[in-house]
Write a protein that holds these residues in place. Sequence first.
Motif, PDB file in Angstrom:
ATOM      1  N   ALA A   1      49.830  41.318  32.769  1.00 59.34           N
ATOM      2  CA  ALA A   1      48.517  41.758  32.432  1.00 59.34           C
ATOM      3  C   ALA A   1      48.413  41.773  30.857  1.00 59.34           C
ATOM      4  CB  ALA A   1      48.036  42.969  32.961  1.00 59.34           C
ATOM      5  N   TYR A   2      47.578  40.855  30.203  1.00 60.70           N
ATOM      6  CA  TYR A   2      47.203  40.766  28.788  1.00 60.70           C
ATOM      7  C   TYR A   2      45.691  40.359  28.619  1.00 60.70           C
ATOM      8  CZ  TYR A   2      49.246  36.319  29.401  1.00 60.70           C
ATOM      9  OH  TYR A   2      49.635  34.863  29.837  1.00 60.70           O
ATOM     10  N   GLY A   3      45.432  40.148  27.245  1.00 57.75           N
ATOM     11  CA  GLY A   3      44.207  39.817  26.955  1.00 57.75           C
ATOM     12  C   GLY A   3      43.133  41.202  27.001  1.00 57.75           C
ATOM     13  N   LYS A   4      41.926  40.694  26.581  1.00 58.97           N
ATOM     14  CA  LYS A   4      40.743  41.570  26.294  1.00 58.97           C
ATOM     15  C   LYS A   4      40.555  42.524  27.729  1.00 58.97           C
ATOM     16  CE  LYS A   4      38.898  39.119  22.259  1.00 58.97           C
ATOM     17  NZ  LYS A   4      37.655  38.483  22.013  1.00 58.97           N
ATOM     18  N   THR A   5      40.325  41.684  28.563  1.00 61.07           N
ATOM     19  CA  THR A   5      39.780  42.147  30.040  1.00 61.07           C
ATOM     20  C   THR A   5      40.435  43.558  30.441  1.00 61.07           C
ATOM     21  OG1 THR A   5      39.178  39.942  30.299  1.00 61.07           O
ATOM     22  CG2 THR A   5      39.021  41.539  32.268  1.00 61.07           C
ATOM     23  N   PRO A   6      41.727  43.516  30.441  1.00 61.39           N
ATOM     24  CA  PRO A   6      42.727  42.472  30.666  1.00 61.39           C
ATOM     25  C   PRO A   6      43.092  41.879  32.113  1.00 61.39           C
ATOM     26  CG  PRO A   6      43.892  44.664  31.194  1.00 61.39           C
ATOM     27  CD  PRO A   6      42.552  45.009  30.832  1.00 61.39           C
ATOM     28  N   THR A   7      43.438  40.603  31.650  1.00 59.42           N
ATOM     29  CA  THR A   7      43.560  39.894  33.107  1.00 59.42           C
ATOM     30  C   THR A   7      45.084  39.752  33.593  1.00 59.42           C
ATOM     31  OG1 THR A   7      41.971  38.225  32.228  1.00 59.42           O
ATOM     32  CG2 THR A   7      43.425  37.322  33.913  1.00 59.42           C
ATOM     33  N   THR A   8      45.324  39.925  34.792  1.00 63.23           N
ATOM     34  CA  THR A   8      46.318  40.070  35.477  1.00 63.23           C
ATOM     35  C   THR A   8      46.684  38.656  35.830  1.00 63.23           C
ATOM     36  OG1 THR A   8      46.029  42.044  36.500  1.00 63.23           O
ATOM     37  CG2 THR A   8      47.848  40.830  37.167  1.00 63.23           C
TER      38      THR A   8
ATOM     39  N   ALA B   1      41.197  32.460  26.812  1.00 62.73           N
ATOM     40  CA  ALA B   1      39.791  32.403  26.230  1.00 62.73           C
ATOM     41  C   ALA B   1      38.695  32.547  27.115  1.00 62.73           C
ATOM     42  CB  ALA B   1      39.684  31.477  25.033  1.00 62.73           C
ATOM     43  N   LEU B   2      38.653  31.974  28.078  1.00 67.86           N
ATOM     44  CA  LEU B   2      37.790  32.022  29.046  1.00 67.86           C
ATOM     45  C   LEU B   2      37.859  33.352  29.865  1.00 67.86           C
ATOM     46  CD1 LEU B   2      37.669  28.304  30.589  1.00 67.86           C
ATOM     47  CD2 LEU B   2      35.843  29.293  29.022  1.00 67.86           C
ATOM     48  N   ALA B   3      38.990  33.456  30.177  1.00 67.37           N
ATOM     49  CA  ALA B   3      39.013  34.770  31.144  1.00 67.37           C
ATOM     50  C   ALA B   3      38.639  36.154  30.291  1.00 67.37           C
ATOM     51  CB  ALA B   3      40.573  35.163  31.463  1.00 67.37           C
ATOM     52  N   ASP B   4      39.165  36.028  28.877  1.00 71.30           N
ATOM     53  CA  ASP B   4      38.448  37.132  28.173  1.00 71.30           C
ATOM     54  C   ASP B   4      36.942  37.113  27.771  1.00 71.30           C
ATOM     55  OD1 ASP B   4      40.811  38.234  27.635  1.00 71.30           O
ATOM     56  OD2 ASP B   4      41.311  37.327  25.589  1.00 71.30           O
ATOM     57  N   GLN B   5      36.384  35.949  27.601  1.00 68.48           N
ATOM     58  CA  GLN B   5      34.994  35.744  27.509  1.00 68.48           C
ATOM     59  C   GLN B   5      34.056  36.229  28.677  1.00 68.48           C
ATOM     60  OE1 GLN B   5      33.980  31.842  26.241  1.00 68.48           O
ATOM     61  NE2 GLN B   5      31.554  32.309  26.283  1.00 68.48           N
TER      62      GLN B   5
END
Length: 149
Positions: free
Chosen positions: A133-140, A111-115
């Motif tokens: 890699a996943y999330g909104k950003t996405p984060t690796t 959640a912090l990575a996406d925010q």
Amino acid sequence: MRFALLDRFDAPTFVIPGNHDLVGIHNKPLLDYWNDHFAYRYYSFLYGKDYYLGMDNSNAMEATSFVYKRASAKFDEEQKQWLLADLDRNAAMPLKVFFFHVNVNKQEIEALADQYGAQLALFGHWHKDTMRAYGKTPTTWIQTKSALD
């Protein structure tokens, strides 16, 4: 006090606690030992315009509930407030890298990575190498073996 092993590395070394260092924040002797030798359980630093955030998620480790009967899958409140304030101060940094011991509180870190748009999350604990890699950003998300494996 520095440890001889860390002095042998040819590169800067940034340390955060893991399950063999702290069993959460409730073990005062271990916490005092950590603070005496390393000073910080969590911190951030800039390298050029890149932002690095070291987190202590030992409070969420599997042994914490066994030893103290009060594990949490979340950061302790003091650290959480510091993390949010530090992330807000550094929101404009173009590269954001999170590092922590284990992804047991992955939902909170994700959640912090996406925010805040973290591009990279580094962790270990499970003694294997993986990358996703996943999330909104996405984060690796990169998981590595122990340095001693």
